[in-house]
Design a protein around this motif. Structure first.
Motif, short mmCIF file in Angstrom:
data_model
loop_
_atom_site.label_atom_id
_atom_site.label_comp_id
_atom_site.label_asym_id
_atom_site.label_seq_id
_atom_site.Cartn_x
_atom_site.Cartn_y
_atom_site.Cartn_z
N ASP A 6 -1.12 -6.51 8.70
CA ASP A 6 -0.59 -5.16 8.58
C ASP A 6 -0.21 -4.87 7.12
O ASP A 6 -0.51 -3.81 6.59
N GLY A 7 0.43 -5.87 6.48
CA GLY A 7 0.80 -5.71 5.07
C GLY A 7 -0.45 -5.53 4.21
O GLY A 7 -0.47 -4.71 3.28
N ALA A 22 1.59 -9.78 10.77
CA ALA A 22 2.41 -9.22 9.68
C ALA A 22 1.63 -9.19 8.37
O ALA A 22 1.64 -8.18 7.65
N LEU A 63 6.35 -3.25 0.01
CA LEU A 63 4.91 -3.08 0.26
C LEU A 63 4.40 -1.69 -0.12
O LEU A 63 3.24 -1.38 0.12
N ASP A 64 5.28 -0.87 -0.72
CA ASP A 64 4.79 0.42 -1.22
C ASP A 64 5.05 0.56 -2.73
O ASP A 64 4.89 1.62 -3.30
N ARG A 108 -4.62 -9.99 2.04
CA ARG A 108 -3.60 -10.67 2.86
C ARG A 108 -2.69 -11.52 1.98
O ARG A 108 -1.47 -11.61 2.20
N ILE A 153 5.76 -10.23 0.42
CA ILE A 153 6.80 -10.45 1.44
C ILE A 153 7.69 -11.62 1.00
O ILE A 153 8.92 -11.55 1.03
N ALA A 208 -0.22 -9.37 0.14
CA ALA A 208 0.85 -8.92 1.06
C ALA A 208 1.83 -10.06 1.31
O ALA A 208 3.05 -9.87 1.25
N ARG A 239 -1.73 -2.10 4.17
CA ARG A 239 -0.90 -1.21 3.34
C ARG A 239 -1.19 -1.39 1.86
O ARG A 239 -1.42 -0.43 1.12
N VAL A 240 -1.21 -2.66 1.40
CA VAL A 240 -1.40 -2.87 -0.04
C VAL A 240 -2.83 -2.50 -0.45
O VAL A 240 -3.07 -2.08 -1.58
#
Ligand code: DC
Length: 232
Positions: free
Chosen positions: A103-104, A100, A59-60, A46, A53, A49, A107-108
């Motif tokens: 979710d981030g 947020a 995030l990719d 977290r 942000i 991420a 992804r990471v």
């Protein structure tokens, strides 16, 4: 003793499982009861991420994120049963709990270079008298020699309900069905990724907490720890 006959290695109790299974609460209570340290590994993802942000790193972007992860300026403070998380010196305890950031994080966490960059940082939490490690790959990757490996789970409906209540208590209003959908999607991403997918290992004890209250879950985990000789 470790394999080389050196200093004793602190014991680890690994608690893995999907989001909303109650890992955070259970891990903290078990660590408190044992007087052990706590690793909230999800908080690290977290934090990466959130840092990304805030710095405008995509995030990719695997190399950019791995670089952030390896230099993450994070501190975990704990005093009087109250724990705070600082990122770059700023208190982000609440910010990393946002949807947020969650979710981030998912992804990471799917990026191998990011996971690699966080391995040693996680292992550094292992200190006497012991560590309760909360995450997804604590047993399989970070602490394969953990003395007890618990896979904590619950039905999607129950996990979504718990998360809904948690958010509502914080004054955040999200629909239950949207949370359920997100949870299914995050589970899919976490369990289908090629690196450290979320699934119980053969040596894990599975605990389905659907319909169980928190003190009961804590008691079961402590009993299993005692059976393994982890507690005195
Ligand atoms: O447990 P949590 O909701 O704070 O975790 C946030 C995200 O990080 C979640 O999508 C799964 C991922 N994660 C992971 O891949 N490996 C871990 N050891 C901990 C969390």
């Amino acid at each position: 003793m470790n394999d080389l006959g050196g200093a004793p290695v602190a014991p680890v109790l690994a608690i893995d499982g999907p989001g909303g299974a109650g890992k955070g609460t259970i891990s903290r209570l078990v660590a408190d009861r044992l007087g052990w340290h706590l690793l909230d590994s999800g908080a690290l993802y977290r934090l990466v991420a959130l840092d990304a942000i805030q710095r405008g790193v995509a995030l990719d972007s695997e190399p950019g994120l791995a670089d952030l992860a390896s230099r993450l300026e994070a501190r975990f403070l704990s005093a009087d049963g109250n724990s705070r998380v600082l990122l770059n010196g700023v208190d982000v305890t609440d910010a990393i709990r946002s949807e947020a950031a969650g979710d981030g994080a998912s992804r990471v966490a799917a990026l191998p270079a990011v996971r690699r960059a966080l391995i040693e940082r996680q292992r550094a939490f292992r200190r006497a008298p012991g560590l309760v490690a909360d995450g997804r790959d604590m047993a399989a990757v970070i602490f394969p020699d953990a003395g007890l490996k618990v896979f904590l789970t619950a039905s999607v409906e129950e996990r979504a309900r718990r998360r809904h209540k948690q958010l509502k208590d914080k004054g955040i209003d999200v629909s239950l069905s949207a949370l359920s959908r997100d949870m299914v999607e995050r589970d899919r991403r976490d369990s289908e990724r090629s690196i450290a997918p979320l699934k119980p290992g053969d040596d894990a004890r599975i605990l389905d907490t659907t319909g169980m209250d928190i003190p009961r879950v804590v008691d079961v985990v402590l009993q299993w720890a005692a059976e393994r000789g982890l507690t005195t």
